[in-house]
Design an enzyme around this catalytic site. Structure first.
Site: not given
Ligand code: GTP
Ligand code: SPV
Ligand code: MN
Length: 588
Positions: A227, A372, A251, A278, A70, A249, A198, A207
């Site tokens: 979110h 992704r 996290c 999400d 983004r 994002s 993308y 979003k």
């Molecule tokens: P968006 O799709 O961008 O909104 O991201 P999201 O909030 O769904 O994050 P996601 O669950 O994909 O995690 C992102 C990164 O954080 C990955 O590389 C995970 O491995 C890492 N991660 C997720 N949960 C944990 C956790 O509990 N501990 C640690 N150390 N890392 C984590």
């Molecule tokens: C985020 O960035 O929080 C996502 C991926 O979930 S995107 O669809 O690119 O916003």
């Molecule tokens: Mn997201």
């Protein structure tokens, strides 16, 4: 025309006239049409078919190297008055949008097709769902939208002659970085996206609609677009309690939403069900509780770090009918790989840029950090039985969280709704690869909505406070803050995270039910060490102490940081300033 909806007919005629496509193609939602588009995508190189025995229905896509996340700096809210966009959004007047951005669409689809995607956010036909129509010149966007949302003729039927829809105008145009714009018109409920293909820039249901436009609709109608992931924890007696959680994002939302309980919990009969990973649309129910529904139909998940160890349910979700973008392609067996999947990178591969890549000798990452997977929600082994329930699920708890190396403890509970809103408004997190720009710098990201709130964030805080003004506040979810990312002196994460996070959720849900104690601190209520179930986990008492520590000196700095952030706002609710003052007083 395929629709009897006059507004849609007129808008499509306008789009065709503006962008001059060779042909207009309606997306009807049939598998036959999607299959034809996949074949076409393959002929142009846009899509690469993966090993159909190992990954049936799966495809690979490279986005343009300059177009991998983004672009917050190029994302605008286009309302009449700048103060309605507020201090945290980029603003462009609708008039300037017409002179500066509209010309970029002129003739941009000459030699191309214009695909018309009618889609529903939420189950088709539910009174709580909302309809959008996206026009695009990207097959990849069509195929992705067909996974992430409900698309096709059945949506047009529901739209009918007079139904309302959000207009989404998308063209990858020249994919030119300098002319990339993502514009939102909350008043006319329109989105314009140009020169990106993308993710959140181009899949306009996500979003752009479900957060930026929906947050403005929610404010008018008395609900919230957040979110947030949504999950249910099933107890051994069959009771399910629901949690919604907002993390910025990349996290940990997808990971938490699909978590696998630790061994000891599984043996006792605990299960976790994913409702969404999400986005949550949250509305007050007739019973006075808040109900959360997931408007999406798939997962657009971060690939790196996803493995059978960290998130087996996400891995299982990607085994069929999934599109992988910007990961490594293993040429030996035509499958995919990314950093963190396993310790066995392919040697005969191409990286996300399409260059030859040998995982054993490579000095650069093979997968783009924001690479992704786009996977259908129904693939998820732990998808909730309530996933399609248009009403959503009643929330016991709401959780905020971010990446904080030092300040924030593992978990704390807010004193009440207003204090919880304050905690959300004061959230901060280290930036990630999900957005273009510097990575790892701490920034304020209220409710994980900084890039996604479609109006003045001061008004957004006021809306949150208003949602808490109900006859029986005891029915509202309690609000918590978590941090899975606290680090030790060496920079290693102290908390094991992932599945073990259920231990924290158990305390949170027990608090909501009044089943367990806590200790008051200046920042909120924390578990006493004995309140967390750590059975089967080898965590040093020192580590636990560090996780539950409230470092008052750091929190006094935090107060300064929040105060400086609040100073940006001229529409900050008084209540939040009072909350900040109260925190300052409690810290002494
Ligand atoms: P968006 O799709 O961008 O909104 O991201 P999201 O909030 O769904 O994050 P996601 O669950 O994909 O995690 C992102 C990164 O954080 C990955 O590389 C995970 O491995 C890492 N991660 C997720 N949960 C944990 C956790 O509990 N501990 C640690 N150390 N890392 C984590
Ligand atoms: C985020 O960035 O929080 C996502 C991926 O979930 S995107 O669809 O690119 O916003
Ligand atoms: Mn997201």
């Amino acid at each position: 025309m395929k629709t009897t909806n006059r507004a849609l007919q007129q808008w499509l005629a306008y789009c065709a006239d503006l962008m001059k496509p060779d042909e207009v193609v309606w997306i009807d939602g049939t598998e036959a049409q999607l299959e034809q588009l996949r074949a076409e995508g393959m002929s142009t190189g846009e899509m690469i078919k993966l090993n159909q025995e190992l990954l049936p229905g799966c495809y690979y896509h490279h986005s343009h190297p300059n177009d991998v996340a983004r672009v917050e700096g190029r994302t605008y809210i286009c309302c009449e008055q700048q103060e309605d966009a507020g201090p945290t959004n980029n603003w462009m007047s609708p008039e300037e949008a017409r002179t500066r951005v509209l010309p970029l669409f002129e003739g941009c689809m000459a030699g191309r097709r214009m695909y018309v995607i009618p889609y529903s956010m939420g189950p088709v036909g539910s009174p709580l769902s909302k309809i959008g129509v996206e026009v695009t010149d990207s097959i990849y966007v069509v195929l992705s939208m067909a996974i992430m949302t409900r698309v096709g003729d059945r949506v047009l039927e529901v739209l009918g002659e007079n139904g309302e829809f959000v207009k989404g105008l998308h063209s990858k145009a020249q994919l030119s970085e300098e002319d990339r714009y993502i514009l939102h018109f909350p008043q006319s409920k329109e989105i314009w996206s140009v020169n990106s293909g993308y993710g959140g820039n181009a899949l306009l249901g996500k979003k752009c609609f479900s957060l930026r436009i929906a947050s403005t609709i929610g404010r008018e109608e008395g609900w919230m677009a957040e979110h947030m992931l949504i999950l249910g924890v099933e107890y051994p007696n069959g009771e399910v309690r629901y949690v919604a959680a907002a993390f910025p994002s990349a996290c940990g939302k997808t990971n938490l939403a699909m978590l696998v309980p630790p061994e000891g919990y599984r043996q006792k009969g605990f299960k976790v069900w994913c409702v969404g990973d999400d986005i949550a649309w949250i509305r007050p129910g007739e019973d006075g509780r808040l109900y959360a529904m997931n408007p999406e139909n798939g997962f657009f998940g971060v690939a790196p770090g996803t493995s059978d160890k960290t998130n087996p349910n996400a891995m299982a979700s990607t085994r069929r009918n999934t599109i992988f973008t910007n990961v490594v392609r293993n040429l030996d067996n035509n499958t995919v790989w990314w950093e963190g999947m396993d310790k066995n990178p392919p040697e005969n591969a191409v990286d996300w840029l399409g260059n030859p890549w040998n995982g054993k000798t490579a000095t650069v990452k093979g997968a783009q950090p924001n690479s992704r997977f786009t996977a259908p929600a129904i693939n998820c082994p732990c998808i909730s039985s309530e996933f399609e329930n248009p009403k959503g699920v009643p929330l016991s708890a709401m959780v905020f969280g971010g990446r904080r190396a030092r300040t924030a403890p593992l978990v704390f509970e807010s004193f009440d709704w207003a204090h919880g809103v304050f905690v959300g408004s004061a959230m901060a997190s280290e930036t990630t690869a999900a957005a273009a720009g510097q990575i790892g710098v701490v920034r304020r990201d209220p409710m994980a909505m900084l890039p996604f709130c479609g109006y003045n964030m001061g008004d957004y805080f006021a809306h949150w406070l208003r949602m808490g003004e109900v006859p029986d506040p005891g029915k509202l979810p309690k609000i918590f803050h978590v941090n899975w990312f606290k680090q030790d002196e060496q920079g290693a994460f102290i908390w094991p995270g992932f599945g073990e996070n259920l231990r924290v959720l158990e305390w949170i849900l027990a608090r909501c039910a009044g089943e367990i104690g806590a200790e008051d601190t200046p920042i909120g209520r924390l578990p006493r060490p004995e309140d967390l179930n750590l059975e089967g986990l080898s965590l040093e008492p020192e580590a636990l102490k560090a996780l539950l520590q409230v470092d008052e000196a750091l929190w006094r700095q935090e107060v300064e940081g929040v105060a400086a952030f609040y100073d940006k706002f001229d529409r900050l609710p008084e209540e939040l300033r009072r909350q900040l003052e109260a925190l300052k007083r409690r810290l002494g």
